[in-house]
Design a protein around this motif. Sequence first.
Motif, PDB file in Angstrom:
ATOM      1  N   ASN A   1       0.838  -1.199   0.000  1.00 48.02           N
ATOM      2  CA  ASN A   1       0.000   0.000   0.000  1.00 48.02           C
ATOM      3  C   ASN A   1       0.876   1.253   0.000  1.00 48.02           C
ATOM      4  O   ASN A   1       2.105   1.170  -0.018  1.00 48.02           O
ATOM      5  CB  ASN A   1      -0.957  -0.009   1.202  1.00 48.02           C
ATOM      6  N   LEU A   2       0.226   2.414   0.029  1.00 48.27           N
ATOM      7  CA  LEU A   2       0.979   3.674  -0.010  1.00 48.27           C
ATOM      8  C   LEU A   2       1.860   3.844   1.225  1.00 48.27           C
ATOM      9  O   LEU A   2       2.977   4.365   1.131  1.00 48.27           O
ATOM     10  CB  LEU A   2      -0.001   4.849  -0.137  1.00 48.27           C
ATOM     11  N   ALA A   3       1.372   3.400   2.378  1.00 54.35           N
ATOM     12  CA  ALA A   3       2.170   3.516   3.608  1.00 54.35           C
ATOM     13  C   ALA A   3       3.456   2.707   3.502  1.00 54.35           C
ATOM     14  O   ALA A   3       4.531   3.174   3.899  1.00 54.35           O
ATOM     15  CB  ALA A   3       1.344   3.050   4.808  1.00 54.35           C
ATOM     16  N   ASP A   4       3.365   1.495   2.944  1.00 57.62           N
ATOM     17  CA  ASP A   4       4.564   0.681   2.757  1.00 57.62           C
ATOM     18  C   ASP A   4       5.570   1.389   1.848  1.00 57.62           C
ATOM     19  O   ASP A   4       6.776   1.412   2.125  1.00 57.62           O
ATOM     20  CB  ASP A   4       4.196  -0.671   2.140  1.00 57.62           C
ATOM     21  N   SER A   5       5.075   1.955   0.745  1.00 55.55           N
ATOM     22  CA  SER A   5       5.949   2.665  -0.189  1.00 55.55           C
ATOM     23  C   SER A   5       6.632   3.842   0.486  1.00 55.55           C
ATOM     24  O   SER A   5       7.823   4.105   0.266  1.00 55.55           O
ATOM     25  CB  SER A   5       5.136   3.156  -1.394  1.00 55.55           C
ATOM     26  N   SER A   6       5.883   4.545   1.315  1.00 54.10           N
ATOM     27  CA  SER A   6       6.446   5.695   2.014  1.00 54.10           C
ATOM     28  C   SER A   6       7.537   5.275   2.990  1.00 54.10           C
ATOM     29  O   SER A   6       8.593   5.915   3.078  1.00 54.10           O
ATOM     30  CB  SER A   6       5.328   6.434   2.756  1.00 54.10           C
ATOM     31  N   ILE A   7       7.304   4.188   3.716  1.00 56.38           N
ATOM     32  CA  ILE A   7       8.293   3.695   4.679  1.00 56.38           C
ATOM     33  C   ILE A   7       9.574   3.271   3.958  1.00 56.38           C
ATOM     34  O   ILE A   7      10.689   3.607   4.391  1.00 56.38           O
ATOM     35  CB  ILE A   7       7.713   2.527   5.499  1.00 56.38           C
ATOM     36  N   VAL A   8       9.417   2.546   2.852  1.00 58.74           N
ATOM     37  CA  VAL A   8      10.594   2.086   2.111  1.00 58.74           C
ATOM     38  C   VAL A   8      11.362   3.268   1.530  1.00 58.74           C
ATOM     39  O   VAL A   8      12.599   3.333   1.618  1.00 58.74           O
ATOM     40  CB  VAL A   8      10.171   1.107   0.991  1.00 58.74           C
ATOM     41  N   THR A   9      10.655   4.232   0.935  1.00 65.66           N
ATOM     42  CA  THR A   9      11.315   5.409   0.368  1.00 65.66           C
ATOM     43  C   THR A   9      12.053   6.194   1.446  1.00 65.66           C
ATOM     44  O   THR A   9      13.207   6.605   1.258  1.00 65.66           O
ATOM     45  CB  THR A   9      10.283   6.310  -0.326  1.00 65.66           C
ATOM     46  N   GLY A  10      11.388   6.411   2.584  1.00 65.65           N
ATOM     47  CA  GLY A  10      12.039   7.127   3.680  1.00 65.65           C
ATOM     48  C   GLY A  10      13.239   6.366   4.213  1.00 65.65           C
ATOM     49  O   GLY A  10      14.277   6.965   4.522  1.00 65.65           O
ATOM     50  N   GLY A  11      13.116   5.036   4.307  1.00 68.30           N
ATOM     51  CA  GLY A  11      14.239   4.228   4.787  1.00 68.30           C
ATOM     52  C   GLY A  11      15.439   4.301   3.859  1.00 68.30           C
ATOM     53  O   GLY A  11      16.582   4.416   4.312  1.00 68.30           O
ATOM     54  N   VAL A  12      15.191   4.237   2.543  1.00 67.00           N
ATOM     55  CA  VAL A  12      16.293   4.348   1.581  1.00 67.00           C
ATOM     56  C   VAL A  12      16.963   5.715   1.702  1.00 67.00           C
ATOM     57  O   VAL A  12      18.202   5.825   1.675  1.00 67.00           O
ATOM     58  CB  VAL A  12      15.768   4.129   0.146  1.00 67.00           C
TER      59      VAL A  12
END
Length: 211
Positions: A165-176
Amino acid sequence: MDGVSEQASQRPGPGSGPGPEPGEAPANPAAPTVRLLSLIAVAVLALDIVTKAVAVAQLENRAPVEILGGLVYLQLVRNPGAAFSLATGYTWVLTIVAIAVVVVIVRVARRLRSTGWAVALGLVLGGALGNLTDRLFRAPGPLHGHVVDIVSLLAPNGRVWPVFNLADSSIVTGGVLLVLLALLGRELDGTRSAAERRGREQAGKDEPAGE
């Protein structure tokens, strides 16, 4: 002479500026970056809630919807585990971890001066809050709620890549972004890490002196 001395004593010293008025709190240098972090987190949380609400309303009991020529499939999956459907039997543990992540980011924000860190932490915080909202308020109950996942890449049902979902994408992008900032030696307060400063100083010493 007394008049000259009095005037000199009233002149502001070098580098001095107007101080805060009596009773006025000094400006907080972290305020702009904290606002940026907060705005990004709120935007991600709002978008995540909206997209999940639309997915539940439009995709419930429907076959996956193919878009972009099969590059993306939209489908409703209720995930009791973490990202990529890991740890499906530990929903309550994942909820506690998400709460801990939110608390840590809020505490760290007080020392935040870096725009890059503000963007990265805002993305992680917004994503964590989005999935945490599902854990707390969706069925089957508080701390055990299933996260709504929506996007499956290249094939339906997560056959190529787990549904997210969008939350997962946001977490991964922020983590990178956090990893990149760490590798570049950027600190929370906007300064460079001690290791990078030593490397730059050493590089300066190794350069041949100009003629």
